[in-house]
Design an enzyme around this catalytic site. Structure first.
Site, PDB file in Angstrom:
ATOM      1  N   HIS A 495       0.829  -1.206   0.000  1.00 46.64           N
ATOM      2  CA  HIS A 495       0.000   0.000   0.000  1.00 46.64           C
ATOM      3  C   HIS A 495       0.866   1.259   0.000  1.00 46.64           C
ATOM      4  CE1 HIS A 495      -3.577   2.449   1.293  1.00 46.64           C
ATOM      5  NE2 HIS A 495      -2.597   3.219   1.770  1.00 46.64           N
ATOM      6  N   GLU A 496       1.764   1.362   0.966  1.00 46.61           N
ATOM      7  CA  GLU A 496       2.573   2.569   1.069  1.00 46.61           C
ATOM      8  C   GLU A 496       3.497   2.728  -0.131  1.00 46.61           C
ATOM      9  OE1 GLU A 496       1.824   4.837   3.020  1.00 46.61           O
ATOM     10  OE2 GLU A 496       0.461   3.663   4.271  1.00 46.61           O
ATOM     11  N   HIS A 502       3.544   6.656  -6.958  1.00 45.14           N
ATOM     12  CA  HIS A 502       2.893   7.875  -7.443  1.00 45.14           C
ATOM     13  C   HIS A 502       3.895   9.025  -7.474  1.00 45.14           C
ATOM     14  CE1 HIS A 502      -1.255  10.120  -7.316  1.00 45.14           C
ATOM     15  NE2 HIS A 502      -0.639  10.243  -8.476  1.00 45.14           N
TER      16      HIS A 502
END
Length: 706
Positions: A495-496, A502
């Site tokens: 997730h992180e 991004h």
């Protein structure tokens, strides 16, 4: 305060007054005032001393003030170049210094760092106010907006639009009297959030539950017991063992503790950590912040803060958010009631027909039920999730397969803590692309939770490559031993890193539009989407390997994955409850904000109104420790986790259809969404990639087994 200066002070604090040198170091020797010679300008922590931060931050403020003044006194007609671009570039030094400093306020907040934060926060708030309400500066921005907007294109047009909107939303069009009041509100909210950032972590640290004997810890693994011993030693050794409270309401350790009274103590320590029943009370801060936000919205002409805040999101209005949530609640409520009844009926088989399931019992009996029905537990699967293997052979492997990235550990780049690791990231053409840092293990100076941020964002204008970090709070094994994580923690790593991607894959001109600088109801999409790679067979089999070199058996993996959606209502319900509590606070007009002693009653009443008041499924964060909305930037925005989960599920489905590990699919995702920052209409980008005109919420219910 202008959006460019709304620092998210999600920090861990230690309340102490510390004497430190204010500015004995000259600018010539302060490394923060000059670009680092390390790769991509990474901060050189071998040269940075704590006493350098305050003078560097103040120099950044002074430099920006000088740059803003140069824009204002320019006699030439306002243009994109001499006004908008000049404004974008005015805070480069302050951005570089504050990016490093605010990493530490969250991840390694020593008393010295806390003292500097206390000193600099009012000065940064004043800078933001002075810029937001600089009438001459706004007149130049408005002139460019009125005369050049229609003929500008691409990122230039987007930067002009966002700059103008930021000034307007900060109050640039208000009367002089209202601007004065808005400035006072901004100052007070900033002060209150700093108080919150110090008080809540202190409350959480003091909520530790002391345990006198190993026998009381029955049900825990040897590794967990060793961690309790280590936590006790690091917190003063008031007893041989200590159970540390994490930031959420429910504590995962409750799933294993056999001692019911100890379970009760742990749960009550969690829910009462900051509600005034003990030493700490954040409710006065909660109600004052809520009141000030409501007044701020009214000054801007909005009915409430939620309406003001949501205007700049994809959802746009509270009505749209509630429509989205009500559909989920309708599907959730009957399933949740059945789930609770099933757990209680199971517990009564061993505890007796009069046994009443309590909040602190739910995880314990649910875990026993899962073990009996599915024959799988965290202790059984955890040995396959060595944290280094998950990172290198899982997270990095997926990024290589999908986006062509490769990673090389760099031991020559200094860090702010010995537990950290640094990796150089290479692009698909083998050219250096970014630096990525990990800071995975918990410590008293780190706030709870997990997050991504950057020491430097990508920007073509600034000739800057991304320098990104992930921070988590995993238990660290004794020195010399490998650290293992649960399946949930492994997916947190994916997730992180989705957030990190991004930032790493950003390909934008302007710093203020690059990477994760997107609306908050989109920013969680890349991270939640990246979780979808964790269970894919090729990826999973590459990293799920135990100390003997054995891959997790297919049967165990199948049971573990099936267990993810075993009794799925709790996870959805705690999120829905927190989301609705957040909205309820921020839908209030100033005149109806409750007093501090009625704050918890208000939370309960608001949840009852939407059929979510349930002692068995409390909010993931109750108001007194809801850091996202009272300490950070998610006010009226916590819904975005569910909203973006829908987007992520839709994109994951599209990936499956196109080929989840195909480079062409990854390139398409990168080119359409991940590299674009906020330079494009993100819903149009979502539609272009998925083919969906609107997000399909049924995908969330399906993914969660509902």
């Amino acid at each position: 305060m202008n959006a460019k200066y709304k620092k998210t002070l999600l920090t861990l604090g230690l309340s102490s007054v510390v004497m430190f040198s204010m500015a004995q170091s000259s600018t010539a020797i302060n490394p923060l005032l000059h670009p680092s010679s390390l790769l991509f300008g990474a901060p050189d922590f071998s040269k940075i001393k704590t006493e350098y931060y305050l003078p560097a931050l103040r120099q950044g403020i002074a430099t920006q003030r000088k740059a803003i003044n140069a824009i204002v006194v320019n006699k030439q007609k306002p243009t994109f170049a001499n006004t908008i671009l000049a404004y974008e570039n005015s805070g480069k030094l302050l951005d570089r210094v504050s990016s490093v400093f605010y990493c530490l306020t969250s991840a390694d907040k020593t008393p010295e760092i806390a003292a500097i934060e206390k000193a600099i926060t009012p000065e940064l708030t004043k800078l933001g106010n002075d810029i937001s309400f600089n009438q001459k500066l706004f007149e130049r921005v408005k002139y460019v907006y009125d005369h050049e907007y229609t003929r500008l294109k691409g990122e230039d047009k987007r930067l002009l639009e966002e700059t103008y909107k930021d000034f307007v939303r900060s109050g640039a069009l208000l009367s002089k009297e209202k601007k004065v009041r808005m400035e006072l509100i901004n100052n007070r909210i900033s002060d209150l959030q700093q108080q919150w950032g110090n008080l809540l972590p202190e409350a959480t640290n003091h909520a530790v539950v002391w345990v006198n004997s190993k026998e009381e810890l029955a049900g825990l693994s040897d590794a967990d017991i060793a961690q309790c011993k280590k936590d006790a030693e690091s917190r003063g050794g008031k007893a041989p063992y200590a159970i540390v409270i994490i930031n959420t309401t429910q504590q995962p350790i409750l799933a294993s503790l056999s001692n019911r009274d100890l379970r009760r103590r742990v749960y009550e320590a969690s829910i009462h950590r900051a509600d005034g029943s003990g030493q700490f009370n954040t409710f006065p801060i909660v109600v004052e912040i809520t009141n000030l936000r409501a007044e701020k919205a009214e000054l801007m002409g909005y009915k409430n803060y939620a309406s003001y805040s949501l205007e700049k999101t994809i959802a746009k209005t509270p009505e749209n958010v509630y429509a989205f949530l009500n559909n989920l609640i309708a599907a959730y409520r009957p399933a949740a009631d059945k789930e609770t009844a099933d757990i209680e009926a199971y517990a009564r088989k061993t505890e007796g027909s009069d046994f009443k399931l309590q909040s602190y019992d739910r995880f314990y009996y649910s875990q026993k039920m899962k073990k009996e029905l599915l024959n799988v537990s965290d202790d059984e699967v955890k040995p396959y999730f060595n944290i280094d293997s998950v990172l290198v052979k899982g997270v990095f492997y997926a990024a290589n397969r999908v986006y062509g990235l490769t990673f090389k550990q760099r031991t020559d780049i200094p860090t702010y803590h010995a537990d950290m690791k640094v990796f150089e990231v290479f692009d698909r053409d083998r050219k250096p692309l970014a630096l990525f840092y990990t800071d995975y293990f918990r410590r008293p100076t780190k706030r709870g939770g997990a997050w991504m941020s950057s020491f430097a964002k990508q920007s073509k204008e600034w000739k800057q490559q991304p320098v990104i970090f992930n921070v988590c709070n995993f238990a660290k094994a004794p020195d010399g031993q490998p650290s293992y994580v649960t399946w949930d923690e492994a997916t947190t790593m994916f997730h992180e890193f989705g957030h990190a991607l991004h930032g790493i894959l950003s390909n934008c001109r302007f710093n203020s539009l690059s990477g994760t600088a997107v609306p908050r109801d989109f920013v969680e999409m890349p991270s939640q989407f990246n979780e979808s790679f964790a269970p894919i067979d090729e990826v999973f089999d590459n990293y799920a390997i135990n100390a003997q070199g054995e891959h997790m058996p297919a049967e165990l993996k199948a049971k573990m994955l099936k267990s993810i959606n075993f009794q799925p209502c709790y996870a959805l319900g705690e999120n829905l409850a927190a989301t609705c509590a957040d909205l309820a606070w921020h839908m209030l007009p100033a005149a109806k904000v409750p007093t501090a002693d009625k704050a918890l009653d208000f939370e309960h009443e608001s949840l009852k109104a939407v059929n979510l008041l349930d002692l068995q499924v409390p909010p993931r964060y109750s108001s007194s420790y809801f850091n996202h909305i009272f300490g950070g930037g998610y006010a009226a925005g916590y819904y975005s986790y569910l909203w973006t989960e829908v987007l992520a599920d839709n994109i994951a489905e599209a990936f499956q259809k196109k080929g989840a590990l195909k480079r062409s699919t990854g390139d398409e995702m990168r080119n359409i969404i991940l590299s674009r920052g906020y330079t494009v209409d993100l819903m149009k980008a979502f539609t272009e990639f998925t083919g969906f005109q609107q997000p399909d919420a049924q995908a969330l219910l399906k993914a969660r087994g509902l």
